[in-house]
Design a protein around this motif. Structure first.
Motif, PDB file in Angstrom:
ATOM      1  N   CYS A  17       0.836  -1.204   0.000  1.00  0.00           N
ATOM      2  CA  CYS A  17       0.000   0.000   0.000  1.00  0.00           C
ATOM      3  C   CYS A  17       0.874   1.258   0.000  1.00  0.00           C
ATOM      4  O   CYS A  17       1.951   1.269   0.586  1.00  0.00           O
ATOM      5  CB  CYS A  17      -0.879  -0.030   1.256  1.00  0.00           C
ATOM      6  SG  CYS A  17      -1.875   1.440   1.505  1.00  0.00           S
ATOM      7  N   TYR A  19       0.247   4.074   1.514  1.00  0.00           N
ATOM      8  CA  TYR A  19       0.007   5.000   2.615  1.00  0.00           C
ATOM      9  C   TYR A  19       0.813   4.683   3.877  1.00  0.00           C
ATOM     10  O   TYR A  19       2.003   4.899   3.894  1.00  0.00           O
ATOM     11  CB  TYR A  19      -1.494   5.094   2.902  1.00  0.00           C
ATOM     12  CG  TYR A  19      -2.300   5.678   1.746  1.00  0.00           C
ATOM     13  CD1 TYR A  19      -2.040   6.957   1.262  1.00  0.00           C
ATOM     14  CD2 TYR A  19      -3.303   4.950   1.127  1.00  0.00           C
ATOM     15  CE1 TYR A  19      -2.766   7.498   0.210  1.00  0.00           C
ATOM     16  CE2 TYR A  19      -4.035   5.482   0.070  1.00  0.00           C
ATOM     17  CZ  TYR A  19      -3.767   6.755  -0.385  1.00  0.00           C
ATOM     18  OH  TYR A  19      -4.484   7.279  -1.425  1.00  0.00           O
ATOM     19  N   CYS A  20       0.193   4.125   4.914  1.00  0.00           N
ATOM     20  CA  CYS A  20       0.804   4.220   6.246  1.00  0.00           C
ATOM     21  C   CYS A  20       1.917   3.204   6.478  1.00  0.00           C
ATOM     22  O   CYS A  20       2.222   2.354   5.641  1.00  0.00           O
ATOM     23  CB  CYS A  20      -0.273   4.115   7.321  1.00  0.00           C
ATOM     24  SG  CYS A  20      -0.725   2.443   7.772  1.00  0.00           S
ATOM     25  N   GLN A  23       2.374  -0.675   5.842  1.00  0.00           N
ATOM     26  CA  GLN A  23       2.787  -1.143   4.509  1.00  0.00           C
ATOM     27  C   GLN A  23       2.130  -2.486   4.179  1.00  0.00           C
ATOM     28  O   GLN A  23       2.812  -3.479   3.842  1.00  0.00           O
ATOM     29  CB  GLN A  23       4.313  -1.211   4.402  1.00  0.00           C
ATOM     30  CG  GLN A  23       4.958   0.153   4.274  1.00  0.00           C
ATOM     31  CD  GLN A  23       4.561   0.840   2.961  1.00  0.00           C
ATOM     32  OE1 GLN A  23       5.051   0.505   1.894  1.00  0.00           O
ATOM     33  NE2 GLN A  23       3.632   1.806   3.049  1.00  0.00           N
ATOM     34  N   CYS A  24       0.817  -2.492   4.272  1.00  0.00           N
ATOM     35  CA  CYS A  24       0.070  -3.725   4.026  1.00  0.00           C
ATOM     36  C   CYS A  24       0.402  -4.316   2.665  1.00  0.00           C
ATOM     37  O   CYS A  24       0.513  -3.590   1.664  1.00  0.00           O
ATOM     38  CB  CYS A  24      -1.428  -3.441   4.078  1.00  0.00           C
ATOM     39  SG  CYS A  24      -2.013  -3.036   5.723  1.00  0.00           S
ATOM     40  N   LEU A  51      -7.089  -5.055   4.635  1.00  0.00           N
ATOM     41  CA  LEU A  51      -6.735  -3.712   4.151  1.00  0.00           C
ATOM     42  C   LEU A  51      -7.771  -2.735   4.680  1.00  0.00           C
ATOM     43  O   LEU A  51      -8.931  -3.102   4.873  1.00  0.00           O
ATOM     44  CB  LEU A  51      -6.768  -3.655   2.616  1.00  0.00           C
ATOM     45  CG  LEU A  51      -5.763  -4.485   1.843  1.00  0.00           C
ATOM     46  CD1 LEU A  51      -6.146  -4.503   0.359  1.00  0.00           C
ATOM     47  CD2 LEU A  51      -4.352  -3.906   2.000  1.00  0.00           C
ATOM     48  N   CYS A  52      -7.372  -1.488   4.878  1.00  0.00           N
ATOM     49  CA  CYS A  52      -8.379  -0.484   5.223  1.00  0.00           C
ATOM     50  C   CYS A  52      -8.872   0.178   3.932  1.00  0.00           C
ATOM     51  O   CYS A  52      -8.346  -0.082   2.843  1.00  0.00           O
ATOM     52  CB  CYS A  52      -7.832   0.531   6.207  1.00  0.00           C
ATOM     53  SG  CYS A  52      -6.776   1.802   5.492  1.00  0.00           S
ATOM     54  N   LYS A  54      -8.462   3.066   2.729  1.00  0.00           N
ATOM     55  CA  LYS A  54      -7.463   3.859   1.984  1.00  0.00           C
ATOM     56  C   LYS A  54      -6.676   2.950   1.039  1.00  0.00           C
ATOM     57  O   LYS A  54      -6.438   3.289  -0.112  1.00  0.00           O
ATOM     58  CB  LYS A  54      -6.508   4.558   2.961  1.00  0.00           C
ATOM     59  CG  LYS A  54      -7.196   5.563   3.875  1.00  0.00           C
ATOM     60  CD  LYS A  54      -6.212   6.309   4.737  1.00  0.00           C
ATOM     61  CE  LYS A  54      -5.604   5.454   5.828  1.00  0.00           C
ATOM     62  NZ  LYS A  54      -6.506   5.118   6.944  1.00  0.00           N
ATOM     63  N   GLY A  55      -6.255   1.792   1.549  1.00  0.00           N
ATOM     64  CA  GLY A  55      -5.501   0.869   0.712  1.00  0.00           C
ATOM     65  C   GLY A  55      -6.339   0.329  -0.430  1.00  0.00           C
ATOM     66  O   GLY A  55      -5.886   0.252  -1.574  1.00  0.00           O
ATOM     67  N   MET A 187      -4.368   2.663  11.414  1.00  0.00           N
ATOM     68  CA  MET A 187      -3.949   1.452  10.699  1.00  0.00           C
ATOM     69  C   MET A 187      -4.816   0.266  11.158  1.00  0.00           C
ATOM     70  O   MET A 187      -4.354  -0.610  11.906  1.00  0.00           O
ATOM     71  CB  MET A 187      -2.456   1.178  10.895  1.00  0.00           C
ATOM     72  CG  MET A 187      -1.925   1.346  12.300  1.00  0.00           C
ATOM     73  SD  MET A 187      -0.132   1.006  12.438  1.00  0.00           S
ATOM     74  CE  MET A 187       0.602   2.381  11.576  1.00  0.00           C
ATOM     75  N   PRO A 189      -5.846  -2.661  10.147  1.00  0.00           N
ATOM     76  CA  PRO A 189      -5.466  -4.091  10.193  1.00  0.00           C
ATOM     77  C   PRO A 189      -4.593  -4.436  11.398  1.00  0.00           C
ATOM     78  O   PRO A 189      -4.552  -5.597  11.816  1.00  0.00           O
ATOM     79  CB  PRO A 189      -4.694  -4.290   8.881  1.00  0.00           C
ATOM     80  CG  PRO A 189      -5.232  -3.238   7.962  1.00  0.00           C
ATOM     81  CD  PRO A 189      -5.488  -2.052   8.846  1.00  0.00           C
TER      82      PRO A 189
END
Ligand code: SF4
Length: 722
Positions: A17, A19-20, A23-24, A51-52, A54-55, A187, A189
């Motif tokens: 991902c 974003y945060c 790093q999913c 995943l959230c 955003k991802g 985050m 997850p």
């Protein structure tokens, strides 16, 4: 403008991902319209397929309809940004930065990076600033993220790596105190690890002035007054000592400095701490008991205690609690920081920070300068010294710093005292911005360069556990877009960086990583044993990971030996189990004392403001505010306040409220809830315009980390009559 998928693989690309710092892992597959579809990637152990929002929606920002696909140059005739060709735009940047350097000296040129840049970009940007521009004035927005935790970690353990253990250890410990962290929003997850902790019989304690979604899941929630986490930790340490819960053998064998720290804690009586924090003594006692009774326990901090002008000491106080109870450098025990930005960890290791060289080396260390200068092929004496920290750099724009190159950051929204920072940016002689979208800061630039993003480029990031990861290119960039590495390569050629700048600034990320490996070799964050091949095969490698010792040179020439598998360093998921990274191998206590916030409430500004994030937006919102699904979930800023405060103001749910600090005024609708203390209001900081929370925040800096006091300032709240 449309991209073509010719030549790209049509199969699944495993990647991460954008974003945060979690790093999913996610899989990308080509989708109609030249974009990609996100799907679950169950083989990546950190998020295990989750995943959230955003991802899941990250591909929306790949759409040429929302991102930049042409350089923009400010027209001298109209003053507007207009599309331009790449050569002309690069020439204009070289001319703008070069003119400042010639007229005012190298330190009049500033460089500002970002915690979202890959390791390769962060490394190349730091090298570009010091070798090509010759400026000391480089820092990055990661300073605003976890710098206090980093400073406290280095002071105590001799090394900063966000988590010194993998997330998978959390469910197996006995108790976690989560201080100023709200993973349910930041985050999601990661929340699974805390749920599993509870399922396994462990205890989750959350310290937060708000009853957040994370706090709702805790066994115990402590809601201190904002800015008093330091006193809270001291009060707990006092109780631990008074109740005979310290681990004397551990203190003797693995630490130094206990006596002064003990004395400092003993001055913080529980009743005194209750008066400062508002947390009742029985709750303090219960927390100390729950933390000390199990065999293993952890303290994890995030921005709450860190984004304070006393953030280093605040984190230090929580580390002291861990050390006094033998909860550091032991299996399933320790202190860790939940880093926020996507590459917040790697971004602080490889040279875009004002005082650092790659490998987490110190710019002031002569041996480090010699090593890195050797890799870069320059004279160590030619490397500049440390420069200003992020806020100090932004504050000097238009005065000492006349031109700025900015990459992957949006300080007009994300910096403290943002109206002042915006005014400083507007006063620059020249501003160049590399970004994927026209952020609020890019909109003020003289030249904007459109650059590739996560799914369009290969590169490495380092997640909050210190796990180095490979992000893979899944689709080509649209026509008109180039990578940050290409930008630095072209600017180096134009500005001159000694002989052969083209060779010194490769555009292939793997080539940059190979150089980074050499530059980091022997440093605290040693990546020299990591390769793209290993990252692809092993799902990430934890640093430090030194390369095997070279074989002795044989007397007779022979083929270069191939390292046996046994010679390959496995990486270091768990730090400090044998010794800490200090000279004597012992952790260092730091005696700290409570002190007031930079700004306390008074008659004019009687309420405390704290700021934070919501689940559907990310940082300054530059990307996520361009995603319809996320905007539907979180359309704008709000002011969260307690019903008692709302009643005093005569405000109802949804009424526009003005929040006023000594730095400015922000307006947003009221959101009334008992989940916040009556003496405090909360605003999320993702938005620009009249609801910009950072218009209000205080730029007081921590003396060690130079972290601004984002988390607490004094405000007054007023209803807005139409
Ligand atoms: Fe991306 Fe973070 Fe959400 Fe995972 S938790 S999908 S890394 S934003």
């Amino acid at each position: 403008m449309r991209r073509t998928l010719d030549g790209m693989q049509s199969t699944v690309t495993p990647t991460h991902c954008p974003y945060c710092a979690l790093q999913c892992g996610m899989n990308l597959t080509p989708a109609p319209g030249g974009t990609v579809r996100v799907s679950e990637r169950a083989d990546f152990p950190v998020n295990r397929g989750a995943l959230c929002g955003k991802g899941r929606t990250a591909p929306a920002v790949l759409d040429p309809g929302v991102r930049l696909t042409s350089p923009l140059v400010r027209s001298p005739e109209t003053g507007a940004l207009v599309p331009a060709g790449w050569d002309g735009a690069l020439d204009r940047i070289a001319e703008g930065l070069g003119r400042t350097r010639t007229g005012y000296g190298a330190d009049a040129v500033g460089v500002f990076g970002g915690g979202g840049l890959t390791n390769e970009k962060a490394y190349a940007l730091g090298k570009f600033a010091r070798v090509v521009l010759g400026t000391s004035q480089i820092d990055y927005n990661g300073r605003f993220c976890m710098s206090s935790a980093a400073a406290a970690g280095i002071r105590a353990f001799g090394l900063d790596r966000g988590l010194p253990f993998p997330l998978e250890d959390i469910p197996r410990t006995g108790c976690v105190i989560l201080v100023g962290s709200n993973p349910a929003e930041t985050m999601p997850p990661a929340l699974r690890y805390f749920a599993e902790l509870k399922e396994n019989g462990g205890t989750l304690i959350v310290v937060d002035p708000r009853r957040t979604k994370t706090a709702e899941q805790a066994d115990l929630h402590l809601a201190p007054r904002p800015g008093t986490d330091l006193a809270l930790a001291l009060g707990l340490l006092h109780l631990v000592v008074a109740e005979g819960r310290t681990d004397e053998a551990y203190i003797r064998e693995r630490t130094t400095g206990w006596e002064e720290t003990r004395a400092a804690a003993m001055a913080h009586w529980p009743e005194y701490v209750e008066r400062i924090t508002g947390v009742p003594v029985p709750l303090l006692r219960e927390t100390a008991r729950l933390f000390c009774e199990p065999e293993a326990a952890m303290v994890l901090t995030a921005r709450g205690p860190e984004q304070q002008a006393k953030g280093t000491d605040t984190v230090g106080a929580w580390i002291n609690l861990c050390l006094a109870t033998g909860r550091a450098g032991r299996p399933l025990s320790g202190y860790g920081c939940l880093t926020g930005q996507g590459n917040g960890q790697g971004g602080r290791e490889h040279g875009q920070k004002a005082d650092q060289l790659p490998g987490y080396r110190k710019l002031t260390d002569p041996a480090a300068r010699r090593h890195v200068a050797g890799v870069w092929g320059v004279d160590p004496d030619a490397l500049p010294g440390p420069g200003r920290s992020a806020y100090e750099l932004l504050d000097a724009l238009g005065t000492d710093i006349r031109s700025l190159l900015l990459m992957g950051s949006n300080p007009v929204v994300s910096a403290p005292r943002a109206a002042h920072v915006e005014e400083r940016i507007r006063s620059l002689d020249f501003l160049a911005v590399c970004d994927v979208v026209l952020s609020e800061t890019a909109a003020l630039a003289d030249v904007v360069l459109p650059v590739t993003q996560w799914a369009e480029e290969t590169g490495t990031t380092t997640n909050l556990e210190g796990r180095v990861l490979l992000r893979r290119r899944a689709l080509p960039a649209p026509e008109g877009v180039r990578s940050d590495l290409e930008v630095l390569h072209e600017l180096a050629a134009r500005l001159g960086g000694g002989p052969s700048p083209e060779k010194r600034f490769p555009t292939d990320p793997e080539e940059v990583f190979e150089e980074l490996r050499r530059a980091s070799a022997g440093g605290p964050a040693d990546y020299s044993g990591i390769s793209y091949r290993r990252l692809a095969e092993e799902n990430g490698v934890f640093w430090p990971c030194p390369a095997p010792e070279p074989e002795p040179t044989p007397v007779a020439p022979a083929p270069a030996p191939v390292a046996a598998d046994s010679a390959v360093h496995p990486g270091t998921p768990r730090l400090f189990l044998d010794r800490f990274a200090t000279e004597d191998g012992r952790a260092r206590f730091a005696p700290v004392a409570h002190r007031a916030n930079a700004e306390e409430p008074d008659d004019d500004y009687p309420v405390l403001l704290t700021t934070g994030r919501v689940v559907a937006q990310y940082q300054s919102g530059a990307q996520t505010r361009r995603v319809d699904e996320l905007n539907a979930a979180a359309p704008g800023p709000f002011v969260e306040l307690h019903p008692r405060l709302a009643e005093r103001l005569g405000a109802a749910e949804g009424d526009p409220l003005a929040v006023v600090s000594r730095r400015g005024r922000a307006v947003a609708p009221a959101r009334i809830t008992t989940a916040i203390r009556p003496d405090t209001v909360f605003m999320p900081f993702h938005w620009a315009g009249e609801g910009r929370a950072n218009t209000l925040t205080h730029p007081a800096l921590d003396p060690t980390s130079r972290m601004p006091e984002f988390k607490v300032c004094a405000v007054r709240v007023e209803t807005v009559r139409s």
